[in-house]
Write an enzyme that holds these catalytic residues in place. Structure first.
Site, short mmCIF file in Angstrom:
data_model
loop_
_atom_site.label_atom_id
_atom_site.label_comp_id
_atom_site.label_asym_id
_atom_site.label_seq_id
_atom_site.Cartn_x
_atom_site.Cartn_y
_atom_site.Cartn_z
N ASN A 193 34.11 -36.19 45.18
CA ASN A 193 34.67 -35.98 46.52
C ASN A 193 34.07 -37.03 47.44
OD1 ASN A 193 32.24 -34.80 47.92
ND2 ASN A 193 32.42 -33.37 46.21
N LYS A 203 33.60 -44.34 26.31
CA LYS A 203 34.69 -44.47 27.29
C LYS A 203 36.03 -44.24 26.58
CE LYS A 203 37.07 -47.60 30.34
NZ LYS A 203 37.27 -48.97 30.79
N PRO A 243 28.56 -23.97 38.31
CA PRO A 243 27.83 -22.84 38.91
C PRO A 243 27.91 -22.88 40.43
CG PRO A 243 26.31 -24.47 37.99
CD PRO A 243 27.69 -24.88 37.58
N ASP A 244 28.01 -21.70 41.05
CA ASP A 244 27.94 -21.63 42.52
C ASP A 244 26.46 -21.61 42.88
OD1 ASP A 244 27.93 -20.99 45.21
OD2 ASP A 244 29.83 -19.91 45.06
N VAL A 303 24.65 -22.12 45.70
CA VAL A 303 24.12 -21.40 46.87
C VAL A 303 24.13 -19.88 46.62
CG1 VAL A 303 26.19 -21.10 48.33
CG2 VAL A 303 24.00 -21.71 49.37
N PHE A 307 26.81 -24.93 54.17
CA PHE A 307 27.76 -25.71 54.96
C PHE A 307 29.17 -25.34 54.48
CE2 PHE A 307 26.37 -29.22 57.76
CZ PHE A 307 25.02 -28.97 57.75
N LYS A 336 32.46 -17.02 53.65
CA LYS A 336 31.41 -17.56 52.75
C LYS A 336 30.03 -17.06 53.16
CE LYS A 336 33.95 -21.59 51.51
NZ LYS A 336 34.32 -22.93 51.82
N LYS A 353 28.59 -15.07 50.08
CA LYS A 353 27.51 -15.76 49.37
C LYS A 353 26.14 -15.28 49.83
CE LYS A 353 30.25 -19.92 48.49
NZ LYS A 353 30.14 -21.15 47.71
O1 C5P Z 1 32.65 -25.70 48.59
P1 C5P Z 1 32.35 -24.60 49.58
O2 C5P Z 1 33.01 -24.84 50.91
O3 C5P Z 1 32.56 -23.22 49.04
O4 C5P Z 1 30.78 -24.71 49.89
C1 C5P Z 1 30.15 -23.80 50.73
C2 C5P Z 1 28.67 -23.85 50.48
O5 C5P Z 1 28.42 -23.55 49.13
C3 C5P Z 1 28.03 -25.19 50.73
O6 C5P Z 1 26.77 -24.95 51.31
C4 C5P Z 1 27.91 -25.81 49.35
O7 C5P Z 1 26.82 -26.71 49.29
C5 C5P Z 1 27.70 -24.58 48.50
N1 C5P Z 1 28.20 -24.68 47.12
C6 C5P Z 1 27.34 -24.50 46.07
N2 C5P Z 1 27.80 -24.54 44.78
C7 C5P Z 1 29.10 -24.76 44.53
C8 C5P Z 1 30.00 -24.94 45.59
C9 C5P Z 1 29.54 -24.90 46.88
O8 C5P Z 1 26.15 -24.30 46.32
N3 C5P Z 1 29.50 -24.81 43.27
#
Ligand code: C5P
Length: 400
Positions: free
Chosen positions: A213, A292, A308-309, A311, A327, A341, A345
């Site tokens: 991104n 490659k 993995p999420d 946060v 953020f 969120k 979260k």
């Molecule tokens: O991508 P998103 O808007 O959901 O991100 C919200 C928060 O979650 C941000 O602080 C981002 O750094 C965190 N995040 C994370 N792991 C992910 C996706 C997002 O910690 N896989």
């Protein structure tokens, strides 16, 4: 923003003096009023005329100090005038005088006749910098809360050696000045350990192609700088970046979301404040090819799996004394998804920022945002530099 802020730049006699022209020129352009003092030895490296031209004020030397044309003593006038003094390059000689409170030239008299914060950027040969006497003076000076000491860098020195003692680069000095003008030298994060993630993660499908991104990590960098300048000890977990990590910040370089997760989980137990400003990928390719992939072997459709999420995991692991801030980069309505969120979260606060507005979000030096916390506080942060925004965020967090 910096209109009417007054910075006195005092230049010592070292070859790094030539870099101060850039500091003066840039600060002038962002609206800071600048006056300059040169020591006698500084004038062997750089002329008062250059500094007077760049600062739009006379550049002061010891010759002016001893002139009888002033109505008030020059060092008193300059000392009272300044909101901030920057001594750069700080030589071993001037450092020793500061440590002992000596006053034998315009620079040292002005320091004693002032009460504002003072930023020090030492510059010397490695052996000089590492001398016991110099290090003792440095530690002595830093016991005085007025003095904010910049780390010296490693690099090629004018004596052709590569080592410690290199003056912080002008952009770093300029950023530090902006921080001190915001905080007036307040160190409200002393003793705090701040863990920050920055940048966009990359999920590779082969050695050259990845899902990524546009995040450049500038917001995370600004948070790291602001925290450092307010006295915190800072760990910055960042993805590949085009900027240099500030001297004095512990940097952990990662590429993928999995690596970022591992580092954040590792450093979490030690942190008081954790800020996830990284734009983490949501998905990664299910398969990774060590070689490659030739164009004709590229899959028509790319099988993906979630990453993995981070946060959310940090929220599960964190202790009650730790603050966890996320953020949310959004388009359109930035508040509703950010609030969702914040709660889903289990964060302490979230900073919602638009990425579809001009001059904010990914890659920009500026940003705007809405700070939301779990107590229901909502604070609008109007368009400003990312450094300024970082300070607005810490203004709130430091009080919690
Ligand atoms: O991508 P998103 O808007 O959901 O991100 C919200 C928060 O979650 C941000 O602080 C981002 O750094 C965190 N995040 C994370 N792991 C992910 C996706 C997002 O910690 N896989």
């Amino acid at each position: 923003m910096f209109q009417k802020k007054r910075v006195l730049i005092a230049i010592g006699g070292g070859i790094a003096a030539y870099k101060i022209c850039e500091v003066v020129s840039t600060l002038f352009k962002i609206g800071v009023e600048i006056k300059v003092i040169l020591t006698n030895s500084a004038q062997k490296f750089i002329t008062p005329l250059s500094l007077a031209t760049l600062s739009r004020h006379p550049a002061y030397t010891d010759e002016n100090f001893w002139q009888s044309t002033h109505f008030r003593p020059l060092h008193i006038d300059l000392g009272e005038w300044a909101d901030l003094i920057v001594i750069a390059p700080l030589t071993a000689n001037t450092l020793a005088k500061l440590a002992y409170g000596m006053a034998d030239n315009l620079l040292t008299n002005t320091v004693l006749a002032s009460t504002c914060p003072i930023l020090l950027a030492p510059a010397m040969n490695t052996d000089m910098w590492e001398q016991q006497a110099v290090q003792r003076n440095w530690q002595q000076v830093l016991t005085d809360g007025r003095y904010h000491g910049m780390c010296t860098g490693l690099g090629l020195l004018a004596c052709d050696r590569v080592g410690a003692g290199r003056m912080a680069e002008p952009p770093e000095i300029i950023t530090y000045v902006q921080s001190l003008l915001h905080t007036a030298g307040k160190r409200d994060l002393v003793g705090k350990k701040v863990l920050i993630s920055a940048g966009g993660t990359r999920e590779y499908l082969d050695p050259v192609r990845f899902i990524g991104n546009p995040s450049t990590g500038k917001m995370g960098l600004a948070l790291a700088q602001a925290a450092l300048h307010r006295g915190a000890s800072v760990t910055l977990v960042h993805s590949p970046a085009s900027w240099d990590v500030p001297l004095g910040v512990q940097a952990i370089s990662v590429v993928s979301a999995d690596q970022m997760r591992a580092s954040m989980v590792e450093y979490l137990p030690n942190a008081d404040m954790i800020i996830m400003s990284a734009a983490v990928a949501d998905v990664k390719p299910r398969e990774y090819s060590q070689q490659k992939l030739p164009k004709k072997l590229l899959p028509q459709a790319l099988p993906l799996e979630p990453v993995p999420d981070i946060v959310a995991e940090l929220a599960r692991l964190k202790q009650p004394h730790q603050q966890l801030i996320g953020f949310a980069a959004q388009t359109g309505d930035i508040v509703t998804p950010a609030l969702e969120k914040l709660h889903s979260k289990n964060l302490d606060a979230i900073i919602a920022n638009p990425i579809d507005e001009p001059d904010s979000g990914f890659g920009s030096d500026n940003n705007r945002a809405i700070f939301l916390d779990k107590q229901g506080q909502r604070i609008e942060i109007s368009p400003c530099s990312k450094l300024q925004m970082a300070h607005h965020i810490f203004d709130v967090l430091a009080k919690k």
